[in-house]
Structure formats: C-alpha cells, structure tokens
Design a protein around this motif. Sequence first.
Motif, PDB file in Angstrom:
ATOM      1  N   PRO A  85       0.801  -1.229   0.000  1.00  0.00           N
ATOM      2  CA  PRO A  85       0.000   0.000   0.000  1.00  0.00           C
ATOM      3  C   PRO A  85       0.832   1.276   0.000  1.00  0.00           C
ATOM      4  CG  PRO A  85      -0.030  -1.015   2.171  1.00  0.00           C
ATOM      5  CD  PRO A  85       0.619  -2.002   1.250  1.00  0.00           C
ATOM      6  N   ASN A  86       2.127   1.158   0.271  1.00  0.00           N
ATOM      7  CA  ASN A  86       2.980   2.345   0.246  1.00  0.00           C
ATOM      8  C   ASN A  86       3.384   2.748  -1.171  1.00  0.00           C
ATOM      9  OD1 ASN A  86       3.459   2.880   3.188  1.00  0.00           O
ATOM     10  ND2 ASN A  86       4.138   0.759   3.087  1.00  0.00           N
ATOM     11  N   ASP A  87       3.227   1.850  -2.124  1.00  0.00           N
ATOM     12  CA  ASP A  87       3.646   2.116  -3.503  1.00  0.00           C
ATOM     13  C   ASP A  87       2.523   2.818  -4.265  1.00  0.00           C
ATOM     14  OD1 ASP A  87       5.975   0.828  -2.840  1.00  0.00           O
ATOM     15  OD2 ASP A  87       5.409  -1.069  -3.803  1.00  0.00           O
ATOM     16  N   ILE A  88       2.121   3.982  -3.780  1.00  0.00           N
ATOM     17  CA  ILE A  88       0.887   4.604  -4.265  1.00  0.00           C
ATOM     18  C   ILE A  88       0.999   5.043  -5.722  1.00  0.00           C
ATOM     19  CG2 ILE A  88      -0.791   6.431  -3.869  1.00  0.00           C
ATOM     20  CD1 ILE A  88       0.000   6.406  -0.928  1.00  0.00           C
ATOM     21  N   ALA A  89       2.119   5.645  -6.110  1.00  0.00           N
ATOM     22  CA  ALA A  89       2.250   6.122  -7.490  1.00  0.00           C
ATOM     23  C   ALA A  89       2.193   4.959  -8.478  1.00  0.00           C
ATOM     24  CB  ALA A  89       3.552   6.903  -7.654  1.00  0.00           C
ATOM     25  N   ARG A  90       2.855   3.861  -8.149  1.00  0.00           N
ATOM     26  CA  ARG A  90       2.841   2.704  -9.040  1.00  0.00           C
ATOM     27  C   ARG A  90       1.449   2.088  -9.104  1.00  0.00           C
ATOM     28  NH1 ARG A  90       3.308  -2.577  -8.729  1.00  0.00           N
ATOM     29  NH2 ARG A  90       3.709  -2.622  -6.495  1.00  0.00           N
ATOM     30  N   ILE A  91       0.761   2.048  -7.957  1.00  0.00           N
ATOM     31  CA  ILE A  91      -0.596   1.507  -7.943  1.00  0.00           C
ATOM     32  C   ILE A  91      -1.521   2.371  -8.787  1.00  0.00           C
ATOM     33  CG2 ILE A  91      -2.610   1.084  -6.464  1.00  0.00           C
ATOM     34  CD1 ILE A  91      -0.639   0.265  -4.253  1.00  0.00           C
ATOM     35  N   TRP A  92      -1.355   3.693  -8.709  1.00  0.00           N
ATOM     36  CA  TRP A  92      -2.201   4.579  -9.521  1.00  0.00           C
ATOM     37  C   TRP A  92      -2.024   4.266 -11.001  1.00  0.00           C
ATOM     38  CZ3 TRP A  92      -2.571   8.175 -13.366  1.00  0.00           C
ATOM     39  CH2 TRP A  92      -3.715   8.981 -13.377  1.00  0.00           C
ATOM     40  N   ASP A  93      -0.783   4.120 -11.436  1.00  0.00           N
ATOM     41  CA  ASP A  93      -0.529   3.786 -12.837  1.00  0.00           C
ATOM     42  C   ASP A  93      -1.145   2.429 -13.202  1.00  0.00           C
ATOM     43  OD1 ASP A  93       0.813   6.119 -13.322  1.00  0.00           O
ATOM     44  OD2 ASP A  93       2.825   5.234 -13.241  1.00  0.00           O
ATOM     45  N   LYS A  94      -1.038   1.468 -12.300  1.00  0.00           N
ATOM     46  CA  LYS A  94      -1.613   0.144 -12.558  1.00  0.00           C
ATOM     47  C   LYS A  94      -3.129   0.238 -12.742  1.00  0.00           C
ATOM     48  CE  LYS A  94      -1.988  -4.529 -10.607  1.00  0.00           C
ATOM     49  NZ  LYS A  94      -1.675  -5.414  -9.454  1.00  0.00           N
ATOM     50  N   LEU A  95      -3.775   1.015 -11.887  1.00  0.00           N
ATOM     51  CA  LEU A  95      -5.226   1.139 -11.961  1.00  0.00           C
ATOM     52  C   LEU A  95      -5.658   1.885 -13.212  1.00  0.00           C
ATOM     53  CD1 LEU A  95      -6.077   1.976  -8.232  1.00  0.00           C
ATOM     54  CD2 LEU A  95      -6.377  -0.215  -9.412  1.00  0.00           C
ATOM     55  N   VAL A  96      -4.948   2.938 -13.567  1.00  0.00           N
ATOM     56  CA  VAL A  96      -5.365   3.704 -14.735  1.00  0.00           C
ATOM     57  C   VAL A  96      -5.181   2.900 -16.016  1.00  0.00           C
ATOM     58  CG1 VAL A  96      -3.222   4.941 -15.345  1.00  0.00           C
ATOM     59  CG2 VAL A  96      -5.422   6.068 -15.636  1.00  0.00           C
ATOM     60  N   TRP A  97      -4.135   2.070 -16.070  1.00  0.00           N
ATOM     61  CA  TRP A  97      -3.932   1.238 -17.250  1.00  0.00           C
ATOM     62  C   TRP A  97      -4.895   0.063 -17.274  1.00  0.00           C
ATOM     63  CZ3 TRP A  97      -1.938   2.595 -21.585  1.00  0.00           C
ATOM     64  CH2 TRP A  97      -1.002   3.637 -21.622  1.00  0.00           C
ATOM     65  N   ALA A  98      -5.357  -0.368 -16.116  1.00  0.00           N
ATOM     66  CA  ALA A  98      -6.347  -1.456 -16.094  1.00  0.00           C
ATOM     67  C   ALA A  98      -7.632  -1.047 -16.810  1.00  0.00           C
ATOM     68  CB  ALA A  98      -6.656  -1.857 -14.654  1.00  0.00           C
TER      69      ALA A  98
END
Length: 374
Positions: A85-98
């Motif tokens: 959960p600390n990797d917020i920027a990477r998670i945001w990119d993952k969600l937007v590309w999903a």
Amino acid sequence: MTTRPDRIARVRLSSLRLPLTTPISDAKVLTGRQRPMTEIAFLFAEIGSEQGHEGVGFGYSKRAGGPGQYAHAREIAHELVGEDPNDIARIWDKLVWAGASVGRSGLATQAIAALDVALWDMKAKRAGLPLAKLLGAHRDSVRCYNTSGGFLHTPVEEVLKNATASLERGIGGIKIKVGQPDTRTDLARLDAVREHLGEDVPLMVDANQQWDRATAHRMGRAMERHGLVWIEEPLDAYDHAGHAALATALDTPVATGEMLTSVTEHAELIRAGGADVVQPDAPRIGGITPFLRLAALADHEHLQLAPHFAMEIHLHLAAAYRSEPWVEHFEWLEPLFEERLDIRDGRMIVPDRPGLGITMSEQARAWTTETYST
C-alpha cells in the motif's frame, strides 16, 4: 534487520447518495443546461492491509456519473489486492492502465480517486501524521471562504444572512454565484453583498461557465470596483484562450479549473495563461497522486491555488502548497463523517488526527445503496 512489506488484503467500495435539503441552482440551471441539484452521489473506498492498517477515501458526482464511477471502481478494485500500500504512485498507474480502454481521464480516473485517497490516508495513519504533515505542510491552517450560502436560487436577503452567519462561524471570505439572464440582477446582488460585508471582507463571484467572451469582459470590468479576490469560471472550462485574454484584460484575477478532469487538461490551461488562480479538484482528476503533480506545476508558474469542494481532502493538500491558498467551505458533506473541521479567525485548521482525520458516519452507512468487497 529487514521488515516484511505490508500487503493490501481487502478493499470495500460503497455507493451512497447524500440528499440536499434544498434544490441547488447556479447559472447552469438558469441557462437550461442542468436541472436543480437535489443530491450528491459518493463513492467511498475502505482499504485494509495484512498488518492491520486502514485507509478511507471518497470521490463524488454532483449529477449523472455516480453509478458509473462505482461500476468502474468495482471492475478494477481487485488489482490492489496483494500490492504494497505504500507504492501509491505505481498503484495509480496500474489502476489507470487497467481501465485505459475507456480513457485516462474523466470518469475512469475519477473512479480511481477514492482508492488513491484511501491509500494516502492509510500511509499518513501508518506514520501517525495528519496527511498535510506527511506531505510537508507549509502551514497549520488555510484561509477559507463559503460558497454554499450564495447560490442563485437564494433570495438576496437570505444571501446576506448566510454571509453574516458564515463570518460569525469564523469563515474568512464569501463567494456568491452570478450568471443571471439579466446581468443587471447580478450587479445589484453583488452591490448589496459588498455593501453588507464592507470593503475588508474577501469576496468572490462564480459564473459557472455561463458567460460568453463579450459578457465576461463587460461584467469583469463592471465588477472591478468591488475589489474581488477573483472571478471564477467566467467562460467554458475548455476556453483556455478566452480565459487568458480575460486574465490579461482585467485587474481582477481569473480562477478556473474545477471541471477539468486530468493533469494534462490543467497543464494546457496553465500553458495558455488561462488562470491566475487554479482550482483543481482531487476527486475529479484522479486523487491525491495526480493532484500533487499538478500542484508542482502550478507552483512552478507561481499561480494561486484554491481547490474546489471536498474540503475534507483539500485542506491537507492546500496546507502543503507553498504560497498561501484558499479552501472552499461547504457544510454539505458534514453528515458523512463523525468529525468536524475547526474553523476560526477566517481559517480552516488542519486536524491533528492521523491521515485525513475522517471516519465514515452511521448516517453515511444508512445512505449506502450498494457495496462490494474484494
């Protein structure tokens, strides 16, 4: 000694509708483009980790779109499970590309906003800090102004009473809506409010995109005698050239940006010189992660910042902006949370509670119409 990374274990989404006591009308209603607003749709996200950390975030839609935001978030929520959960920027990119097939702005990223906000709330809670402190606060309080008392459906006598009540509560400035079919009505209402407040109270106006260029120039010049803090959304949100010409022609600052739905759209506005005051909305542009990117761009251009709506989120973000910002006060969302923000001496105080400092209320649970967990 190495610490095992935490992982997201569960995500809960809630779709709810907050009813408004009085139907709300601004210039978009008077021009026939929208109907009076009677409720606001919210998407809440609650995220929990394997190590017991939790975060809550929300996004919203003031008219159509709430069910769409919820549906899109439901499709992509499983992408968070197992992530640090600390990797917020990477998670945001993952969600937007999903969900990139339906775009990387607008409703698609607004559905991500609640999840992104919840992750930032969790991160600040984990650190034991208010979000503003985690981001690097420049101040412990932010100037605030009230909007909810000055809508066009409200008779001018009531607007004056509402303004007095706001100032007595500790709010520092007053914004009223303009955009009447007869511009003389706008000027008469503004004259009455300025006379009532006196010259020292900060005063703003908001046309909600309903003027054409000629009207905006005429009204801007006519209003300059009142020393307004800004004229908000005088033109269509995407008329960057028109806003730039107006900003050049008037002494009064021009504010806009709340209807833009991505960092890219804001960058185009800033590049065109279309705003003296930028008004991003974190839930509308995809959450706190893109808001911070935009704030850095605005700061580089020495622009003023006045985030739109959602003061429970924007107070923290404004406190972390280098130059003195404004936060918009709306009491509409207060029933959704157990806590209340402290306002005094014209300023909204950053809470000392960890994270955003908000907890969903039982009333919010009662207004929930649909939930999903993964």
